[in-house]
Write an enzyme that holds these catalytic residues in place. Structure first.
Site, PDB file in Angstrom:
ATOM      1  N   ASN A 224      83.322  16.593  41.844  1.00 54.45           N
ATOM      2  CA  ASN A 224      82.352  17.077  40.865  1.00 54.45           C
ATOM      3  C   ASN A 224      82.474  18.587  40.746  1.00 54.45           C
ATOM      4  O   ASN A 224      83.106  19.241  41.586  1.00 54.45           O
ATOM      5  CB  ASN A 224      80.932  16.690  41.276  1.00 54.45           C
ATOM      6  N   ASP A 292      80.778   9.886  43.182  1.00 54.40           N
ATOM      7  CA  ASP A 292      80.291   8.505  43.223  1.00 54.40           C
ATOM      8  C   ASP A 292      81.371   7.525  43.665  1.00 54.40           C
ATOM      9  O   ASP A 292      81.057   6.486  44.241  1.00 54.40           O
ATOM     10  CB  ASP A 292      79.775   8.096  41.832  1.00 54.40           C
ATOM     11  N   LYS A 302     102.733  12.036  47.471  1.00 55.36           N
ATOM     12  CA  LYS A 302     102.367  12.379  46.112  1.00 55.36           C
ATOM     13  C   LYS A 302     102.804  11.272  45.161  1.00 55.36           C
ATOM     14  O   LYS A 302     103.957  10.833  45.174  1.00 55.36           O
ATOM     15  CB  LYS A 302     103.012  13.703  45.697  1.00 55.36           C
ATOM     16  N   PRO A 320      79.438   5.775  49.711  1.00 55.62           N
ATOM     17  CA  PRO A 320      78.081   5.546  50.222  1.00 55.62           C
ATOM     18  C   PRO A 320      77.089   6.474  49.525  1.00 55.62           C
ATOM     19  O   PRO A 320      77.411   7.619  49.185  1.00 55.62           O
ATOM     20  CB  PRO A 320      78.205   5.879  51.715  1.00 55.62           C
ATOM     21  N   ILE A 322      74.255   8.689  49.992  1.00 52.93           N
ATOM     22  CA  ILE A 322      73.663   9.391  51.136  1.00 52.93           C
ATOM     23  C   ILE A 322      72.149   9.451  51.028  1.00 52.93           C
ATOM     24  O   ILE A 322      71.426   9.206  52.002  1.00 52.93           O
ATOM     25  CB  ILE A 322      74.269  10.800  51.273  1.00 52.93           C
ATOM     26  N   PHE A 339      68.524  15.660  44.573  1.00 55.10           N
ATOM     27  CA  PHE A 339      68.801  16.387  43.334  1.00 55.10           C
ATOM     28  C   PHE A 339      69.443  15.438  42.333  1.00 55.10           C
ATOM     29  O   PHE A 339      70.203  14.541  42.726  1.00 55.10           O
ATOM     30  CB  PHE A 339      69.729  17.571  43.591  1.00 55.10           C
ATOM     31  N   LYS A 357      66.007   5.407  44.958  1.00 56.62           N
ATOM     32  CA  LYS A 357      66.589   6.036  46.148  1.00 56.62           C
ATOM     33  C   LYS A 357      65.638   6.057  47.338  1.00 56.62           C
ATOM     34  O   LYS A 357      66.049   6.377  48.457  1.00 56.62           O
ATOM     35  CB  LYS A 357      67.003   7.472  45.825  1.00 56.62           C
TER      36      LYS A 357
END
Length: 415
Positions: A224, A292, A302, A320, A322, A339, A357
């Protein structure tokens, strides 16, 4: 007097010539400018040219007794409404971050009690150097407002981030800060944890920050766009509030905040293991932007194109969760905060995430702009009682207010 006044400090760099246009634009907007030239800056801009545009004396010599008798460096540092360092070289930023006062400009910066705006300008490699980034993070934590430099071709022939913003952009930022006194200071009007009673003394706060990198092969990964700045700012604020802080950080190039225990990880599974190892905690603030998905089987070599024009198959599996894991954990923190980085329906998606969650709060922000990697944030605190929306603030200011709210939630009166 109602006239708006700034003290412009011009430090040495090829971009110093743009200070002349900046002064012209500010004067056109009715802003009085008094200028200070560093010794190096005088090689690029003459006191005469600046003095003509400012219609004022241009200062530069710390030990000019005539200047000291008439005005004095302490008085000079406090007569303006705003101090602007433009351009701000890597050298003067380093001095500002470390409290060095070895000439008139840096002495003024150390003596001023007014808001400060720094406008960096330097070579791209100097901008990305860890020492510079460490200094910038310290300045932001101290309440200095730092403009992001532009990207583009540089005088040295290289290309990248580090160009001084155009004078029009700097003038607009100056006007914005003058219109909102104290707006540059993320802690303006709020208690200083270092001098007040420490509200989180004896508490353990767990924070995650940054992205995770999920390897595809030895040279590629899934990630991300998180910079880690908001999480690091929260960890720093918690430490200033007296907490014992464990910061689990993904791959970021940020200095460790003072009095914070840092654990570096790379993948989501490593982050989860580090989080569980840090328990028990009074509060967990999960700021990290965890990937995700990860590849089902990362290649040890490679991956090569086979000439067919078709991409290599890349089966993904879910990482997972968290935050959800902590929500059901046997050592669940008393206060669990997640968040949510959203690009649409920010509050609505965060409310759905709150129940799913098992968290106490979800702090949602709209990342469709420049929040990821930027210095400012606008958040919505979603709890079972509703949504609390905050104004746009520097990330250090967001962090301070979050930690104030955490301290209140953990206080005995709130139990």
């Amino acid at each position: 007097m109602t006239e708006r006044r700034i003290l412009l400090i011009v430090s040495g760099g090829i971009a110093a010539y743009k200070s002349l246009e900046l002064v012209r634009l500010l004067r056109k907007r009715g802003i009085a400018v008094r200028a200070v030239l560093t010794e190096s800056a005088a090689n690029f801009v003459t006191p005469l040219s600046l003095g003509v545009l400012t219609e004022d004396h241009v200062y530069g010599d710390m030990f000019d007794l005539k200047e000291e008798r008439e005005i004095g460096h302490i008085q000079l540092s406090r007569q303006a409404d705003l101090v602007v360092v433009a351009p701000a070289t890597a050298n003067i930023l380093a001095k500002m971050a470390n409290g060095i006062a070895d000439d008139l400009a840096t002495t003024l910066l150390l003596a001023t009690d007014k808001p400060v705006l720094a406008v960096p300008a330097m070579n791209v490699r100097m901008w990305h150097h860890r020492a510079t980034q460490r200094n910038l993070e310290r300045l932001r934590t101290d309440g200095i407002h730092v403009m992001e430099p532009d990207s583009g071709e540089m005088a040295c022939g290289e290309y990248g981030k580090g160009r001084v913003p155009e004078p029009e952009a700097i003038a607009a930022e100056v006007e914005r800060m003058l219109a909102r006194p104290g707006a540059q200071d993320p802690l303006a009007g709020q208690p200083d944890f270092e001098t007040a009673e420490l509200p989180l003394k004896g508490r353990h706060i767990l924070v995650t920050a940054g992205p995770t990198h999920e390897p595809i092969d030895p040279v590629r990964y899934i990630a991300n766009r998180s910079s880690g700045k908001q999480g690091f700012a929260i960890a720093a604020a918690a430490a200033r509030a007296g907490a014992r802080v464990t910061l689990v950080a993904g791959p970021v190039q940020l200095p460790t905040p003072a009095a914070v225990d840092r654990v570096d990880v790379e993948t989501a599974r490593e982050m989860l293991a580090a989080v569980e190892a840090a328990l028990p905690a009074d509060a967990a603030i999960m700021v990290a932007a965890v990937a995700d998905w990860r590849t089902a089987d990362a290649s040890g070599q490679k991956l090569k194109k086979d000439g067919s024009g078709k991409p290599a198959p890349l089966p993904l599996v879910e990482n997972p969760d968290i935050l959800a894991t902590l929500g059901k954990h046997g050592q669940r923190p008393a206060l669990l905060i997640g968040f949510a980085a959203e690009t649409e329906k920010v509050a609505e998606h965060a409310q759905a995430k709150l129940a799913r969650k098992g968290a106490d709060w979800i702090i949602a922000n709209d990342v469709s702009g420049d929040v990821m990697g930027g210095d400012n944030n606008s958040v919505h605190i979603v709890t079972a009682n509703g949504v609390e929306s905050w104004e746009h603030l520097p990330k250090a200011g967001v962090a301070h207010r979050i930690i104030e709210k955490v301290a209140h939630a953990l206080s005995p009166a709130s139990d």
